[in-house]
Enzyme design. Sequence first.
Site, PDB file in Angstrom:
ATOM      1  N   CYS A 110       0.624  -1.882  -0.141  1.00  0.00           N
ATOM      2  CA  CYS A 110      -0.095  -0.154   0.111  1.00  0.00           C
ATOM      3  C   CYS A 110       1.104   1.513  -0.249  1.00  0.00           C
ATOM      4  CB  CYS A 110      -1.040  -0.188   1.230  1.00  0.00           C
ATOM      5  SG  CYS A 110      -1.850   1.528   1.114  1.00  0.00           S
ATOM      6  N   CYS A 113      -0.618   4.585   2.050  1.00  0.00           N
ATOM      7  CA  CYS A 113      -0.192   3.999   3.731  1.00  0.00           C
ATOM      8  C   CYS A 113      -0.083   2.459   4.156  1.00  0.00           C
ATOM      9  CB  CYS A 113      -1.451   4.396   4.413  1.00  0.00           C
ATOM     10  SG  CYS A 113      -3.183   4.459   4.091  1.00  0.00           S
ATOM     11  N   SER A 114      -1.731   2.185   4.787  1.00  0.00           N
ATOM     12  CA  SER A 114      -0.772   0.600   4.956  1.00  0.00           C
ATOM     13  C   SER A 114      -2.575  -0.625   4.745  1.00  0.00           C
ATOM     14  CB  SER A 114      -0.241   0.572   6.717  1.00  0.00           C
ATOM     15  OG  SER A 114      -1.302   0.827   7.531  1.00  0.00           O
ATOM     16  N   CYS A 115      -3.077  -0.115   4.152  1.00  0.00           N
ATOM     17  CA  CYS A 115      -3.589  -1.105   3.463  1.00  0.00           C
ATOM     18  C   CYS A 115      -3.795  -2.231   3.316  1.00  0.00           C
ATOM     19  CB  CYS A 115      -4.828  -0.100   2.122  1.00  0.00           C
ATOM     20  SG  CYS A 115      -5.490   1.534   2.893  1.00  0.00           S
TER      21      CYS A 115
END
Lengths: 211, 108
Positions: A110, A113-115
């Site tokens: 991602c 962000c950090s999906c």
Amino acid sequence: MQHDHHDHDHAHAVLPPDPALRVRALETILTQKGLVDPAALDEIIDTYAHRVGPQEGARVVARAWADPAFRAALLDDAGPVLDDMGLTGRQGEHVTVVENTPERHNVIVCTLCSCYPWPLLGIPPAWYKSDEYRARVVREPRRVLAEFGLELPAEQAVRVWDSTAEMRYLVLPMRPAGTEGWNEADLARLVTRDSMVGTGRPRAADEVSAP
Amino acid sequence: MTLRPTPEDTPRFDAPWHAQVFALTVALSEAGAFTWPEWTETFAATLRARGGDGPLDGSEDYYMAWLAALEEMARARGFAGPDAVADMADRWRAAYLATPHGEPVKLS
């Protein structure tokens, strides 16, 4: 974990670090305003700290290896298949399963962000959330994968899938050789978190005790 | 810098407050305070802005950015302004300092 008690005598409760107090403050205010329910917070923490993890994704991968009809349905449209297994996303996101083949290796990231596919893999490891992974796996995926110990043959293409709030990905790794006739539970023991992110391979048949 | 794999059996959260700020955000979203895409947009903007201070390693600094994004979300939506959060944090700090070790900490 930080502790700020080196110069205290423990006469009072251990003072949490500043960010922990700010989180506590937000939680207090938002609870007082009726925007969150403390019981819901406890349930979410318990779920993600202790329960949901890569073992969920491993069940899906093992079934896909064992059952060609399941595999076809999963690759065609993972949503209903995962719903049936009780692995539905909390944020209503879609999951796409991408299959590794001798011609193509898949890896997920991602960049924003950090999906991450939480219901299948739980909370991502720190490296998945690091600036370095998020920036470099897109730019130089083979080099990043080599740092993870994954050397890919030159003829195998690498495809990087960039996750979003609405779309998450899970890699379906290739079934290890020498596992013909294994049942789903035994196959699931071969599946690692990193093999479902694309930064690793499943364990080889001889790395686990034979069924 | 190089990346390296980490074991699967490490704790999912390195500190209790990492889990708390994560859960608070998920709970707010599930309660309808904001949608998850609205959250990721705010969080991504915070990560981008913080990138100037050097690369984030994905643990403590990542959750510091997460907290900053949630505070921004709370401010922008009128749920809690920075002064209210700072005042409440001070009350909690005082409560910890006034509570004998081993007893539950409560706001006065």
